[in-house]
Design a protein around this motif. Structure first.
Motif, PDB file in Angstrom:
ATOM      1  N   ALA A 243       0.625  -0.997  -0.259  1.00 40.10           N
ATOM      2  CA  ALA A 243      -0.159   0.034   0.063  1.00 40.10           C
ATOM      3  C   ALA A 243       0.292   1.464  -0.060  1.00 40.10           C
ATOM      4  N   GLU A 244       1.861   1.198   0.783  1.00 37.08           N
ATOM      5  CA  GLU A 244       2.852   2.042   0.749  1.00 37.08           C
ATOM      6  C   GLU A 244       3.404   2.368  -0.425  1.00 37.08           C
ATOM      7  N   LEU A 245       4.165   1.484  -0.962  1.00 39.50           N
ATOM      8  CA  LEU A 245       4.719   1.271  -2.210  1.00 39.50           C
ATOM      9  C   LEU A 245       3.681   2.225  -3.724  1.00 39.50           C
ATOM     10  N   GLU A 246       2.410   1.705  -3.923  1.00 33.57           N
ATOM     11  CA  GLU A 246       1.993   2.316  -4.837  1.00 33.57           C
ATOM     12  C   GLU A 246       1.076   3.225  -4.675  1.00 33.57           C
ATOM     13  N   TRP A 247       1.430   4.242  -2.908  1.00 34.20           N
ATOM     14  CA  TRP A 247       0.695   5.192  -3.052  1.00 34.20           C
ATOM     15  C   TRP A 247       1.967   6.270  -3.154  1.00 34.20           C
ATOM     16  N   GLY A 248       3.772   5.640  -3.076  1.00 35.64           N
ATOM     17  CA  GLY A 248       4.630   6.406  -3.147  1.00 35.64           C
ATOM     18  C   GLY A 248       4.457   6.408  -4.817  1.00 35.64           C
ATOM     19  N   ILE A 249       4.624   5.600  -5.532  1.00 31.44           N
ATOM     20  CA  ILE A 249       4.902   5.340  -6.896  1.00 31.44           C
ATOM     21  C   ILE A 249       3.587   6.348  -7.270  1.00 31.44           C
ATOM     22  N   LEU A 250       2.310   6.463  -7.089  1.00 34.98           N
ATOM     23  CA  LEU A 250       1.698   7.235  -7.449  1.00 34.98           C
ATOM     24  C   LEU A 250       0.967   9.154  -7.466  1.00 34.98           C
ATOM     25  N   SER A 251       2.006   9.343  -6.703  1.00 37.27           N
ATOM     26  CA  SER A 251       2.302  10.787  -5.817  1.00 37.27           C
ATOM     27  C   SER A 251       4.014  11.251  -6.268  1.00 37.27           C
ATOM     28  N   LEU A 252       4.645   9.659  -6.358  1.00 38.01           N
ATOM     29  CA  LEU A 252       5.837  10.050  -7.680  1.00 38.01           C
ATOM     30  C   LEU A 252       5.318  10.133  -8.586  1.00 38.01           C
ATOM     31  N   GLN A 253       4.423   9.843  -9.307  1.00 40.18           N
ATOM     32  CA  GLN A 253       4.034  10.352 -10.615  1.00 40.18           C
ATOM     33  C   GLN A 253       3.420  11.172 -10.922  1.00 40.18           C
ATOM     34  N   GLY A 254       2.809  12.493  -9.696  1.00 33.83           N
ATOM     35  CA  GLY A 254       2.239  13.030  -9.962  1.00 33.83           C
ATOM     36  C   GLY A 254       0.522  13.030 -10.127  1.00 33.83           C
ATOM     37  N   ASN A 255       0.590  11.361  -9.658  1.00 31.43           N
ATOM     38  CA  ASN A 255      -1.206  11.416 -10.125  1.00 31.43           C
ATOM     39  C   ASN A 255      -2.458  10.896  -8.757  1.00 31.43           C
ATOM     40  N   LEU A 256      -1.381  11.581  -7.781  1.00 37.61           N
ATOM     41  CA  LEU A 256      -2.324  11.954  -6.383  1.00 37.61           C
ATOM     42  C   LEU A 256      -1.006  12.918  -5.919  1.00 37.61           C
ATOM     43  N   ASP A 257      -2.087  13.696  -5.152  1.00 42.53           N
ATOM     44  CA  ASP A 257      -1.097  14.828  -4.303  1.00 42.53           C
ATOM     45  C   ASP A 257      -0.816  14.561  -3.184  1.00 42.53           C
ATOM     46  N   ALA A 258      -0.030  13.847  -2.684  1.00 42.99           N
ATOM     47  CA  ALA A 258       0.192  13.670  -1.099  1.00 42.99           C
ATOM     48  C   ALA A 258      -0.004  14.364  -0.082  1.00 42.99           C
ATOM     49  N   ALA A 259      -0.398  16.141  -0.241  1.00 38.82           N
ATOM     50  CA  ALA A 259      -0.550  16.455   1.025  1.00 38.82           C
ATOM     51  C   ALA A 259      -1.992  16.643   0.613  1.00 38.82           C
ATOM     52  N   THR A 260      -2.833  16.160  -0.859  1.00 32.50           N
ATOM     53  CA  THR A 260      -4.285  16.396   0.064  1.00 32.50           C
ATOM     54  C   THR A 260      -5.258  15.611  -0.119  1.00 32.50           C
ATOM     55  N   THR A 261      -4.726  14.221  -1.198  1.00 25.39           N
ATOM     56  CA  THR A 261      -6.137  13.399  -1.615  1.00 25.39           C
ATOM     57  C   THR A 261      -6.083  12.448   0.160  1.00 25.39           C
ATOM     58  N   LEU A 262      -7.312  12.250  -0.008  1.00 21.80           N
ATOM     59  CA  LEU A 262      -7.173  11.517   1.582  1.00 21.80           C
ATOM     60  C   LEU A 262      -7.276  10.162   1.198  1.00 21.80           C
ATOM     61  N   VAL A 263      -7.313   9.626   2.547  1.00 21.05           N
ATOM     62  CA  VAL A 263      -7.135   7.851   2.470  1.00 21.05           C
ATOM     63  C   VAL A 263      -7.901   7.528   3.816  1.00 21.05           C
ATOM     64  N   VAL A 264      -8.601   6.740   3.322  1.00 12.73           N
ATOM     65  CA  VAL A 264      -9.593   5.881   4.468  1.00 12.73           C
ATOM     66  C   VAL A 264      -9.130   4.293   3.752  1.00 12.73           C
ATOM     67  N   THR A 265      -9.803   3.993   5.827  1.00 14.13           N
ATOM     68  CA  THR A 265      -9.794   2.489   5.437  1.00 14.13           C
ATOM     69  C   THR A 265     -11.028   2.248   6.171  1.00 14.13           C
ATOM     70  N   THR A 266     -11.689   0.478   5.682  1.00 16.60           N
ATOM     71  CA  THR A 266     -13.084  -0.304   6.514  1.00 16.60           C
ATOM     72  C   THR A 266     -12.009  -0.857   7.165  1.00 16.60           C
ATOM     73  N   VAL A 267     -12.684  -0.878   8.259  1.00 18.22           N
ATOM     74  CA  VAL A 267     -12.347  -1.921   9.488  1.00 18.22           C
ATOM     75  C   VAL A 267     -13.411  -2.862  10.499  1.00 18.22           C
ATOM     76  N   HIS A 268     -13.149  -3.383  10.792  1.00 19.64           N
ATOM     77  CA  HIS A 268     -13.927  -3.978  12.336  1.00 19.64           C
ATOM     78  C   HIS A 268     -13.921  -3.106  13.627  1.00 19.64           C
ATOM     79  N   ASP A 269     -15.007  -2.601  13.951  1.00 18.11           N
ATOM     80  CA  ASP A 269     -14.767  -2.249  15.087  1.00 18.11           C
ATOM     81  C   ASP A 269     -13.702  -2.501  15.554  1.00 18.11           C
ATOM     82  N   GLU A 270     -13.136  -3.581  16.215  1.00 21.35           N
ATOM     83  CA  GLU A 270     -12.984  -4.213  17.072  1.00 21.35           C
ATOM     84  C   GLU A 270     -10.683  -4.031  16.465  1.00 21.35           C
ATOM     85  N   GLN A 271     -10.756  -3.660  15.166  1.00 22.86           N
ATOM     86  CA  GLN A 271      -9.331  -3.398  14.987  1.00 22.86           C
ATOM     87  C   GLN A 271      -9.108  -1.771  14.692  1.00 22.86           C
TER      88      GLN A 271
END
Length: 324
Positions: A243-271
């Protein structure tokens, strides 16, 4: 968005450190960053790599057998590494939390197939409900292109992206068979429904390969997690760092703005856990902005900083060898 249907091997990214030697460390916003065409030059060296076959000749059974075999090998390798090298790991506390959560999900029967959930992004009871809650977020509604991880608990999120008429950007598991692929419901052939294409073999069969040349903007990123902190957004995955490598590649290429692009996760409450040590993330770790569970939505109040670009010094030869 503008795409070229020329699949490119991600293995060519191994050549990028050579550019770093010439230009110095860089980010997509750094004046030292080599121009896109210089990065693209290295891609021509990977032209001999096998290319995906047309969907008409796609062997689903062979693909699935190969995927399951390699998944088993990868999980076994992670297990051996955690046991044999625990004391020398950069962040041993992550493995303590991972094991505790994996054990709890199994013990309390919160886990859902594939099981056991150890060494996976764990599937959980209520993953579909969490996906429905995510789809109600204003940030999701406004997004046009959503990047979602390929793991099982986020399958209903991938479904929601396509059902909503958005572009789904998703990687193949562990980046083994290529870079990213895009899917849109209105571009699917008549014989393919949404449920057919939100699993990895469906992405491989019907997705449009995205190369490093393509110009597009990711509006929202959805990641899977083993555990996540509601205060800082610190996240623990399954321990492979893709997940970190994919984020790094996309930000390196300018396909996402690391400062403004929101990251969301879905988990169970116990997580959702409170005992992640503050300030102990490694420099490439990507924290989340929003946590969605089956029962609540948490907007992280003091999110840790997000990285930008690829930290090549943290990529082992073993990691690069997994990438095709």
């Amino acid at each position: 968005m503008k795409y070229r249907k020329a699949p490119v091997s991600l293995l060519s990214l191994v050549l990028l450190p050579l550019s770093i030697l010439a230009f110095g460390p860089f980010s997509p916003h750094d004046s030292k960053a080599p121009p896109r065409h210089i990065i693209a030059l290295s891609l021509s060296l990977s032209s001999s790599q096998p290319q995906p076959q047309p969907s008409a000749s796609f062997d689903e059974a062979a693909y699935e057998a190969d995927r399951l075999s390699k998944d088993a090998d990868a999980m076994d390798a992670m297990s051996q590494k955690a046991e044999a090298e625990f004391s020398s790991l950069r962040t041993p506390w992550k493995w303590v939390i991972r094991k505790r959560i994996w054990d709890k999900l199994e013990r309390d029967n919160i886990a859902r197939p594939p099981r056991p959930v150890h060494h996976r992004i764990p599937n959980f009871d209520g993953a579909d409900v969490a996906a429905e809650r995510l789809a109600e977020l204003p940030e999701f509604i406004a997004a046009r292109c959503v990047k979602v991880n390929p793991d099982t608990p986020q399958k209903p999120v991938r479904y929601s992206v396509l059902e909503s008429g958005k572009t789904l950007l998703t990687p193949q598991p562990r980046l083994r068979t290529g870079f990213f692929s895009t899917l849109r419901e209105d571009a699917l052939p008549p014989d393919a429904g949404i449920r057919d294409v939100v699993v990895s073999k469906g992405v491989a069969k019907y997705g449009t390969p995205v190369s490093l040349h393509d110009e597009y903007t990711v509006d929202l990123v959805v990641v899977g997690s083993t555990a996540v902190c509601p205060n800082t957004g610190a996240r623990v995955g399954k321990g492979e760092g893709f997940a970190e490598l994919e984020w790094g590649i996309l930000s390196l290429q300018g396909n996402l703005d690391a400062a403004t692009t929101l990251v969301v996760t879905t988990v169970h409450d116990e997580q959702v856990v409170q005992d992640m040590p503050e300030g102990q993330l490694t420099k490439h770790d990507v924290p989340v902005d929003i946590i969605v569970t089956p029962s609540r939505t948490i907007r992280v109040p003091n999110r840790a900083p997000k990285p930008s670009g690829v930290y090549w010094d943290l990529l082992s030869p073993q990691k690069l060898a997994q990438i095709k």
